[in-house]
Scaffold this active site. Structure first.
Site, PDB file in Angstrom:
ATOM      1  N   HIS A  26       0.821  -1.207   0.000  1.00  0.00           N
ATOM      2  CA  HIS A  26       0.000   0.000   0.000  1.00  0.00           C
ATOM      3  C   HIS A  26       0.856   1.259   0.000  1.00  0.00           C
ATOM      4  CE1 HIS A  26      -2.154   3.305   2.066  1.00  0.00           C
ATOM      5  NE2 HIS A  26      -3.101   2.963   1.209  1.00  0.00           N
ATOM      6  N   ARG A  76      32.552  -6.402 -20.210  1.00  0.00           N
ATOM      7  CA  ARG A  76      34.001  -6.540 -20.060  1.00  0.00           C
ATOM      8  C   ARG A  76      34.290  -7.432 -18.866  1.00  0.00           C
ATOM      9  NH1 ARG A  76      37.494  -1.407 -18.459  1.00  0.00           N
ATOM     10  NH2 ARG A  76      36.839  -2.118 -16.385  1.00  0.00           N
ATOM     11  N   GLY A  79      39.748   2.148 -24.598  1.00  0.00           N
ATOM     12  CA  GLY A  79      39.704   2.702 -23.259  1.00  0.00           C
ATOM     13  C   GLY A  79      40.728   3.809 -23.160  1.00  0.00           C
ATOM     14  N   SER A  80      40.283   5.047 -23.200  1.00  0.00           N
ATOM     15  CA  SER A  80      41.215   6.170 -23.369  1.00  0.00           C
ATOM     16  C   SER A  80      42.128   6.373 -22.168  1.00  0.00           C
ATOM     17  CB  SER A  80      40.443   7.459 -23.665  1.00  0.00           C
ATOM     18  OG  SER A  80      39.522   7.741 -22.627  1.00  0.00           O
ATOM     19  N   CYS A 130      34.830   3.538 -25.471  1.00  0.00           N
ATOM     20  CA  CYS A 130      34.059   3.485 -24.229  1.00  0.00           C
ATOM     21  C   CYS A 130      34.710   4.283 -23.103  1.00  0.00           C
ATOM     22  CB  CYS A 130      33.877   2.031 -23.779  1.00  0.00           C
ATOM     23  SG  CYS A 130      35.407   1.167 -23.361  1.00  0.00           S
ATOM     24  N   GLU A 141      43.633  -0.675 -25.592  1.00  0.00           N
ATOM     25  CA  GLU A 141      44.170   0.205 -24.564  1.00  0.00           C
ATOM     26  C   GLU A 141      45.665   0.034 -24.338  1.00  0.00           C
ATOM     27  OE1 GLU A 141      41.912  -0.751 -21.082  1.00  0.00           O
ATOM     28  OE2 GLU A 141      42.301  -2.891 -21.237  1.00  0.00           O
TER      29      GLU A 141
END
Length: 800
Positions: A419, A576, A699-700, A749, A678
């Site tokens: 409720h 990943r 992946g920077s 990403c 990466e």
């Protein structure tokens, strides 16, 4: 619809198989829905208990007895000058003293005798439920406003129950609700439904839409032992299952994407002399689910069959009997999300953090703060202070007036269909239910912040914290050639973002799931017998209910992935595999026994090299088992696997061999396997990696660290860490060129596009295949990508 059996407007009692939705004025919303299901869905296997309806014509005849209708009108005219409660008491007292008309009483007796004979015993127990002509409509739920009575046995008790149902139209809560919603009291009539009681082994509620977010592709089922009224009342914290509708009844698939075990402290059962009583559940009942997977899928199918027939989302009350058959006892349109504007996405965000006092199930996505007002029970509701945070054990419809004055609601017991939860959604205020201990932890008069904006689990924080509300329009967002995907870490938030125009999930981190859902090192689960006593006890508590500790990890990770994959189906969701560093793995329970101490974990024992090492191979196999369950057992084959920090092609071969042995072979059932781009060797040897993987995802942060030789975790070198540096951007551009030449895709990403529209334009210009950003940045990134694509197209036209 056309009513083929043509009951007449003058009938005082009609059988459920004679009526349908077109008879709502005669039998009310609840009974009309039951009759519709009996006639239209019974042949498909939707079982509804046999019964009849005492019609609104009978109610009209009752109002014409001894000047009752005039007396009610006089009392209602006092509203405004007289408290609602006083008017309600006066009306109900007069109604309950008025006997049923003789003719109706005889018809009721005859119908009950026939129902009992058909059921095989006299007197048989029946459920007696109110069914108003304005109840369970698309624009008003009237949740719990009128009364129901279970396990009513005998002719006189049935007559009394009918009277009580009629009089419940004039409880103070029902009067107040109609006044608030603008309904004319005299325009609403009450029918009463009478059905054979189903001997309940378990019962509950099923929603054909996620009740918090409106996500339409799931059925959310709450269940408990005994009768289901304890779920609606919030008297128990029920089990919860979430089922993905598009994969229902696919052969070999079990599309349950989430399971949550509720405490189910008590159950409501039939009393020996009629009526019901509450008893404590056993330890075994509290520690096990009230439904098997088979039952869950059956209930989900029943609910979707009703939804399909009505062409709108519904919530369904069901009962499972001891023989395993599921019965539908109520169904009604879902009202909260039906009224919401699907074009505007509103989300709240905490701007500061405080000490977390407790948590529970979040209702809605809002945040509110205020002083705690601790209410022990209904007898104390007059003590409530408007604008406070209501904290109590549970609520029921009698609490309606004060719930509308609360900033937020926090309860000890209850689930998402209790409720308190239903009213909170209707009012648009945050609520946290099923905390288990709110009334013991929260102190009356202390300031708190109630946050339901952090996923399925809500939190109560100490103090009044700053928060923001943001609205975004979803219309006018351009469709882009370059997919813009989401970075998601928390499955609890997956359904929250379903309306975003995302093109899938570009990054779901396995380590986030391991940390959030189990918190134990995978190797500690695989080698449970080798753990020390203290850690063994912790692991036993965390994996309670599982015979094998590793099964807990596989199950919880699989459902975490599945929930996110369901939210984006059929778009790709890139998972990943774990990329914790050794120091992070060591912080998990049991981790110190399995992790070395490294001077620079960023460049150490991480990613792919772990998966082929004896030190973690068994843990990686558990990760593979979880992904395989998602794809092959649940059926969400939109999941893509991504391998992080893979230094050499030879290492890639060994990882793929381990995956193959674990039954997760690249190409099997269409499985794609990607690799993180990466490490500089991923670029230099792009063609060799492209032979082994279907795609790259850049992946920077790590790529910047390794190209520039800058430790990403060293604050003293922060000014040198720049993903926009020409050395980094040329490396990215080179990877895209060489990967495309080898037939592999390249996504991005890293976090930079979330913060920098200029970097987004660069990625579009070099032809990256997808960009993945955080949810809060998706709309702006989508617009930036659209503008960049327009510019590029204009440049081509000018050159041509």
């Amino acid at each position: 619809m056309t009513n083929e059996l043509a009951v007449t407007r003058r009938d005082q009692i009609v059988w459920l198989d004679q009526i349908g939705l077109s008879d709502l004025p005669l039998v009310g919303g609840k009974n009309a829905a039951l009759g519709e299901m009996v006639r239209a869905l019974g042949p498909l296997g939707v079982h509804v208990p046999a019964g009849f309806a005492v019609t609104t014509e009978a109610y009209r005849a009752f109002l014409g007895t001894d000047g009752l209708e005039d007396a009610i009108r006089v009392e209602l005219d006092r509203l405004g000058s007289t408290p609602v409660a006083d008017v309600a008491v006066a009306i109900r007292r007069r109604m309950l003293k008025t006997p049923l008309p003789v003719g109706l009483r005889e018809e009721l007796r005859a119908a009950y005798v026939r129902l009992s004979e058909d059921a095989g015993s006299y007197p048989t127990d029946v459920a007696v439920r109110s069914s108003a002509t304005a109840e369970d409509l698309p624009d008003a739920s009237f949740a719990g406003q009128l009364e129901s009575f279970l396990h009513v046995r005998g002719e006189d008790p049935l007559a009394d129950a009918v009277l009580c149902c009629w009089s419940s139209l004039f409880t103070d809560r029902a009067i107040a609700y109609r006044m608030e919603r603008g309904y004319d009291h005299a325009s609403i009539l009450v029918s009463v439904g009478v059905q054979v009681m189903v001997p309940a082994d378990s019962a509950g509620v099923a929603f054909t839409v996620d009740p918090e977010t409106g996500f339409p592709d799931v059925v959310v089922i709450e269940s408990t032992w005994g009768l289901g009224e304890t779920v609606a009342a919030g008297a128990v914290t029920p089990d919860e299952h979430v089922v993905f509708k598009p994969l229902l009844r696919r052969e070999g698939r079990v599309p349950i994407v989430e399971r949550t075990l509720g405490s189910k402290q008590l159950k409501r059962v039939a009393a020996d002399d009629g009526g019901t009583r509450d008893v404590e559940t056993t330890a075994a009942e509290r520690g096990s689910f009230a439904l098997s997977d088979h039952d869950v899928l059956e209930i989900a199918w029943l609910a979707t069959a009703i939804e399909k027939h009505w062409e709108r989302a519904v919530d369904v009350e069901w009962v499972r009997d001891g023989a395993g058959r599921v019965w539908v006892v109520q169904a009604r349109p879902e009202t909260v999300h039906a009224e919401r504007d699907g074009v505007v996405l509103v989300h709240h965000e905490l701007r500061e953090r405080g000490r977390r006092l407790l948590g529970g199930l979040a209702v809605g996505g809002a945040i509110a703060s205020g002083e705690v007002c601790l209410i022990d029970g209904p007898e104390d509701i007059d003590l409530f202070r408007p604008g406070a945070v209501l904290v109590t054990r549970m609520t029921d419809p009698d609490w309606g007036p004060i719930l509308r004055q609360a900033a937020a609601i926090v309860t000890d017991q209850g689930g998402r269909t209790s409720h308190a939860a239903i009213v909170a959604r209707e009012l648009g205020i945050p609520a946290i239910v099923g905390t288990g201990r709110a009334t013991r932890i929260l102190v009356d008069g202390r300031a708190v912040t109630v946050s339901c904006a952090e996923g399925d689990r809500g939190s109560v924080y100490e103090g009044e914290l700053a928060f923001a509300e943001r609205s975004e329009r979803l219309d006018g967002v351009p469709a882009t050639r370059t997919p813009v995907m989401l970075n998601l870490a928390c499955p609890d938030e997956a359904f929250r973002w379903w309306r975003l125009p995302a093109d899938g999930v570009g990054l779901l981190r396995m380590e986030s799931l391991i940390d959030a859902f189990i918190g134990v090192h995978p190797m500690a689960l695989a080698h449970f017998d080798a753990m020390k006593d203290g850690e063994r006890r912790l692991i036993e508590a965390i994996t309670e209910g599982y015979d094998d500790p590793t099964a807990a990890l596989v199950d919880r990770i699989a459902t975490g992935i599945a929930k996110i994959a369901a939210s984006q189906w059929p778009r790709k969701v890139v998972v990943r595999t774990s990329d914790f560093k050794t120091n992070e793995f060591a912080n998990l329970i049991g981790g110190s026994l399995f992790e070395p101490t490294e001077e620079n974990p960023m460049l150490g024992f991480r990613g792919a090299c772990r998966y082929v090492s004896d030190a973690y191979r068994e843990g990686f196999v558990l990760e593979c088992r979880a992904i395989r369950r998602v794809r092959e057992e649940i059926g969400l084959d939109n999941v893509v696997v991504m391998i992080p920090f893979c230094r050499t092609p030879e290492e890639a071969d060994r990882v793929l061999a381990v995956m193959d042995e674990a039954g997760l072979a690249r190409g099997k059932n269409g499985l794609e396997v990607w690799v993180m781009g990466e490490v500089p060797s991923n670029v230099i040897l792009a063609e060799e990696f492209a032979e082994r993987f279907d795609g790259f995802s850049i992946g920077s942060d790590d790529l910047t660290q390794l190209v520039l030789g800058v430790d990403r975790g060293n604050a003293a070198l922060g000014s040198l860490f720049d993903p926009r540096h020409p050395a980094v951007t040329r490396t990215i551009e080179e990877l895209v060129r060489r990967a495309h030449g080898a037939g592999a895709s390249v996504g991005f990403c890293g976090r930079t596009p979330s913060d920098d529209a200029g970097f987004t334009r660069f990625l579009v210009r070099i032809g990256v295949d997808s960009i993945s950003v955080t949810p809060d940045a998706l709309i702006t990134t989508k617009r930036a990508v659209g503008a960049a694509e327009e510019t590029a197209e204009a440049g081509k036209d000018a050159a041509g």
